[in-house]
Design an enzyme around this catalytic site. Structure first.
Site, PDB file in Angstrom:
ATOM      1  N   HIS A  75       2.286  88.165 -64.150  1.00 25.23           N
ATOM      2  CA  HIS A  75       2.503  87.333 -62.434  1.00 25.23           C
ATOM      3  C   HIS A  75       0.753  87.218 -62.561  1.00 25.23           C
ATOM      4  O   HIS A  75       0.184  88.660 -63.052  1.00 25.23           O
ATOM      5  CB  HIS A  75       3.084  88.338 -61.627  1.00 25.23           C
ATOM      6  CG  HIS A  75       4.748  88.398 -61.562  1.00 25.23           C
ATOM      7  ND1 HIS A  75       4.848  88.011 -60.825  1.00 25.23           N
ATOM      8  CD2 HIS A  75       5.174  87.355 -62.385  1.00 25.23           C
ATOM      9  CE1 HIS A  75       6.575  88.647 -60.546  1.00 25.23           C
ATOM     10  NE2 HIS A  75       6.194  87.347 -61.516  1.00 25.23           N
ATOM     11  N   TYR A 204       5.357  92.108 -50.614  1.00 30.47           N
ATOM     12  CA  TYR A 204       5.489  93.475 -50.262  1.00 30.47           C
ATOM     13  C   TYR A 204       5.304  93.711 -48.326  1.00 30.47           C
ATOM     14  O   TYR A 204       4.562  92.926 -47.679  1.00 30.47           O
ATOM     15  CB  TYR A 204       4.397  94.069 -50.010  1.00 30.47           C
ATOM     16  CG  TYR A 204       4.391  94.665 -51.684  1.00 30.47           C
ATOM     17  CD1 TYR A 204       4.036  94.276 -52.824  1.00 30.47           C
ATOM     18  CD2 TYR A 204       4.185  96.091 -51.862  1.00 30.47           C
ATOM     19  CE1 TYR A 204       3.504  94.588 -54.386  1.00 30.47           C
ATOM     20  CE2 TYR A 204       4.412  96.720 -53.425  1.00 30.47           C
ATOM     21  CZ  TYR A 204       3.916  95.822 -54.091  1.00 30.47           C
ATOM     22  OH  TYR A 204       4.456  96.049 -55.957  1.00 30.47           O
ATOM     23  N   PRO A 295       6.705 104.766 -54.729  1.00 30.94           N
ATOM     24  CA  PRO A 295       6.893 104.221 -55.352  1.00 30.94           C
ATOM     25  C   PRO A 295       6.048 102.490 -55.562  1.00 30.94           C
ATOM     26  O   PRO A 295       5.947 101.380 -55.988  1.00 30.94           O
ATOM     27  CB  PRO A 295       8.252 103.575 -55.329  1.00 30.94           C
ATOM     28  CG  PRO A 295       8.272 103.602 -54.346  1.00 30.94           C
ATOM     29  CD  PRO A 295       7.963 105.436 -54.940  1.00 30.94           C
ATOM     30  N   LYS A 299       3.073 102.544 -59.907  1.00 28.44           N
ATOM     31  CA  LYS A 299       2.280 103.315 -61.115  1.00 28.44           C
ATOM     32  C   LYS A 299       2.779 104.932 -61.685  1.00 28.44           C
ATOM     33  O   LYS A 299       2.824 104.450 -62.637  1.00 28.44           O
ATOM     34  CB  LYS A 299       1.139 104.052 -60.083  1.00 28.44           C
ATOM     35  CG  LYS A 299       0.129 102.819 -60.003  1.00 28.44           C
ATOM     36  CD  LYS A 299      -0.839 102.489 -60.580  1.00 28.44           C
ATOM     37  CE  LYS A 299      -1.827 101.231 -60.388  1.00 28.44           C
ATOM     38  NZ  LYS A 299      -1.404  99.633 -61.209  1.00 28.44           N
ATOM     39  N   TYR A 387      -4.298  97.697 -58.518  1.00 32.79           N
ATOM     40  CA  TYR A 387      -2.383  96.907 -59.509  1.00 32.79           C
ATOM     41  C   TYR A 387      -2.612  96.827 -60.818  1.00 32.79           C
ATOM     42  O   TYR A 387      -1.631  97.166 -61.025  1.00 32.79           O
ATOM     43  CB  TYR A 387      -2.657  96.131 -58.184  1.00 32.79           C
ATOM     44  CG  TYR A 387      -0.933  96.337 -58.086  1.00 32.79           C
ATOM     45  CD1 TYR A 387      -0.399  96.120 -57.015  1.00 32.79           C
ATOM     46  CD2 TYR A 387      -0.532  94.725 -58.607  1.00 32.79           C
ATOM     47  CE1 TYR A 387       1.264  96.473 -57.032  1.00 32.79           C
ATOM     48  CE2 TYR A 387       1.124  94.896 -58.857  1.00 32.79           C
ATOM     49  CZ  TYR A 387       1.870  95.255 -57.876  1.00 32.79           C
ATOM     50  OH  TYR A 387       3.116  95.080 -57.593  1.00 32.79           O
TER      51      TYR A 387
HETATM   52  C1  PHB Z   1      10.921  97.812 -58.835  1.00 33.99           C
HETATM   53  O1  PHB Z   1      10.787  95.954 -59.050  1.00 33.99           O
HETATM   54  O2  PHB Z   1      11.068  98.746 -59.715  1.00 33.99           O
HETATM   55  C2  PHB Z   1       8.618  97.778 -58.123  1.00 33.99           C
HETATM   56  C3  PHB Z   1       7.915  96.754 -58.381  1.00 33.99           C
HETATM   57  C4  PHB Z   1       7.047  97.002 -57.483  1.00 33.99           C
HETATM   58  C5  PHB Z   1       6.697  97.917 -56.737  1.00 33.99           C
HETATM   59  C6  PHB Z   1       7.631  99.168 -57.076  1.00 33.99           C
HETATM   60  C7  PHB Z   1       9.339  98.678 -57.127  1.00 33.99           C
HETATM   61  O3  PHB Z   1       5.830  98.258 -56.076  1.00 33.99           O
END
Ligand code: PHB
Ligand code: APR
Length: 393
Positions: A75, A204, A295, A299, A387
Site C-alpha cells: 500500500h 481510519y 493499535p 506499531k 506510519y
Molecule cells: C489491522 O489490520 O489489524 C490493523 C491495521 C491498522 C491499524 C491497526 C490494526 O492501525
C-alpha cells in the site's frame, strides 16, 4: 530431569522470539525456543497486519519473506475520514517512495515456524512452568516441563520474548524496573470477515459515534474495527449490530461497506506501557514483553521486529568475539524507537477516538488536527513518515 544446553534460551514463539531465533540461526548462534501454547494455537491467533518497509526488509534478510513478497498487499497510502469526506495520505509520495505491506502476523508466524522446523533447530510447544534461574550474575538456566518430563536448559543468555503476560519480565527484581503507562477509556471491537475489502486502502474514520477502521488481510478477507467501551461485553454485539455501526461510521453518500460472514470477533483493550530498562543481567526483553502500544498506529509488531534486529546484532557480536558493547547498549538503542512509536500511537489514538465524556472542545481539536493534515504537506508528512517507519530515530 533432562539437562539441555544452548547459547540463547528464547522464551515465546511470537514474532519476536521466532524472528530472533531465525536471525541467530543464520549467524550460527544456537538457540532453543520454548512456547507454552500449541503450534496450532499460535498459528491461528489473529493479530496485527501492517508491516513497515523496514520490517519487510528484516524478514527478507532472515530468508522468510518468499510468501510475504508473493501474497503481501503493498500500500502506498491510507485514507482518513472525517466530517463526511475522505482524505488520502499519500504515504509513498510523502516519504521518498516508502510503503507498507499488509500481511497477517499469523502468516508471518506460520512462515517462521515452518522455517524453524525445516532447519531442524529446536522449538518446543506446550511447555509448562517456565522458570528463569540465576539471570543476574549467571550462568543462567531455564527449567520447564515438556511432555510430562522435567527439563533444565543451561544457557548464556535468556531472550524474554514472551509477550505482556509471560514470566520473563516478572523475573526481574521490581526495584530495577520502572514502568510508564496510560490507560485509554476505549477498546476496539475487531472482526475478521469473509468478504473482499471494500476499499483498496485502509480507512481510519473519525465519527461522532466513535472511531472505525477498515483494514484487510487478503483480497478475500476484511479486517474491521469499531471503537467501544473497555468493559463492553461482546455478547451485546450480534453481527447485525456490528455491521450497522460499521456502515454508519465508515459509510459515505454513495459508498457502502461490503458485508460478509464474520469468521472471528473479539474486544481488545487499549494501553500504552513501557518497562525500562529492557535488560537485566543475562536477560534481554523484546516486543510485547516490555512495551505495549495502542493499535491505532499499527506499531506493535514493527517494534517487536526492530527490537530483535538489534538483539540479534548484539548477540552475534557477543558470540563471535566476546564483545559486549552492543549488548550493554541494547535497551537504550531500542527505547529511542519505542518512545517515538509510543508518542505516534498515543497521538493517532487521541486524534481519532470519540472522547468518552463527549467533551466537545476535544472533538473540535481533533477536527482541527485532521483538517491540518489534509491541508498541510508538512503535517501529512509527519503522519506519513511515522506510519511507514522512520529510518532513523
Ligand atoms: C489491522 O489490520 O489489524 C490493523 C491495521 C491498522 C491499524 C491497526 C490494526 O492501525
Ligand atoms: N512460557 C512460554 N511461552 C510463553 C509464556 C510462558 N510462560 N507466556 C507467554 N508465552 C508466549 C505466548 O504464548 C506467545 O506465543 O510468548 C509469545 C509472545 O508472543 P506475542 O504475544 O505475539 O508477542 P511478541 O512476539 O512480542 O509480538 C508482539 O504481538 O500482540 C502483538 O501487537 C503485538 O504485534 C505485536 C506483537
Amino acid at each position: 530431569m533432562a539437562r539441555l544446553r544452548t547459547q540463547v534460551a528464547i522464551i515465546g514463539a511470537g514474532p519476536a522470539g521466532l524472528t530472533l531465533a531465525r536471525l541467530l540461526e543464520r549467524q550460527g548462534v544456537d538457540s532453543v525456543v520454548l512456547e507454552d501454547r500449541s503450534r496450532e494455537y499460535v498459528e491461528q491467533r489473529i493479530r496485527a497486519g501492517v508491516l513497515e518497509q523496514g520490517s519487510v526488509e528484516l524478514l527478507a534478510e532472515a530468508g522468510v519473506a518468499a510468501r510475504l513478497q508473493r501474497e503481501g498487499l503493498v500500500h502506498s497510502g491510507i485514507e482518513l475520514q472525517f466530517d463526511n469526506h475522505r482524505f488520502r495520505v499519500a504515504l509513498s509520495d510523502l516519504t521518498g517512495g516508502r510503503s507498507i505491506v499488509i500481511y497477517g502476523q499469523t502468516e508471518i508466524v506460520k512462515d517462521l515456524i515452518a522455517a524453524r522446523v525445516a532447519s531442524g533447530a529446536p522449538i518446543l510447544f506446550e511447555v509448562e512452568d517456565v522458570v528463569l534461574k540465576d539471570i543476574g550474575p549467571g550462568p543462567p538456566s531455564v527449567s520447564f516441563r515438556h511432555a510430562g518430563e522435567e527439563h533444565e536448559l543451561r544457557c548464556e543468555i535468556v531472550a524474554g520474548c514472551d509477550g505482556s503476560h509471560g514470566p520473563c519480565r516478572a523475573s526481574v527484581p521490581a526495584s530495577t524496573l520502572r514502568s510508564y503507562s496510560r490507560e485509554y477509556p476505549y477498546a476496539w471491537l475487531g472482526i475478521l470477515a469473509a468478504v473482499a475489502p471494500s476499499n483498496e486502502e485502509l480507512i481510519y474514520s473519525h465519527h461522532r459515534s466513535g472511531f472505525a477502521l477498515a483494514s484487510m488481510r487478503s483480497p478475500a478477507l476484511s479486517r474491521l474495527y469499531l471503537q467501544c467501551r473497555p468493559e463492553e461485553d461482546i455478547a451485546n454485539w450480534p453481527d447485525s449490530r456490528i455491521w450497522e455501526q460499521l456502515q454508519l461510521r465508515l459509510g459515505l453518500p454513495g459508498w457502502q461497506l461490503k458485508e460478509g460472514p464474520v469468521l472471528e470477533k473479539g474486544i481488545t483493550p487499549m494501553r500504552s506501557l513501557v518497562y525500562e530498562p529492557m535488560q537485566y543481567g543475562h536477560l534481554y526483553l523484546a516486543g510485547d514483553a516490555c512495551h505495549i502500544v495502542p493499535p491505532t498506529g499499527a506499531k506493535g509488531l514493527n517494534l517487536a521486529l526492530h527490537d530483535v534486529r538489534l538483539l540479534a546484532e548484539a548477540l552475534t557480536e557477543f558470540f563471535a568475539n566476546g564483545a559486549t558493547s552492543l549488548l550493554e547498549d541494547y535497551s537504550e538503542r531500542c527505547l529511542r524507537r519505542v518512545w517515538r512509536a509510543e508518542h505516534f500511537s498515543w497521538w493517532m489514538t487521541s486524534m481519532l477516538h470519540r472522547p468518552d465524556d463527549g467533551n466537545e472542545f476535544e472533538v473540535k481539536l481533533q477536527l482541527a488536527q485532521l483538517r491540518y493534515i489534509s491541508t498541510s504537506r508538512a503535517a501529512a508528512t509527519t503522519l506519513a513518515e511515522n506510519y511507514v517507519g522512520l529510518a532513523k530515530v
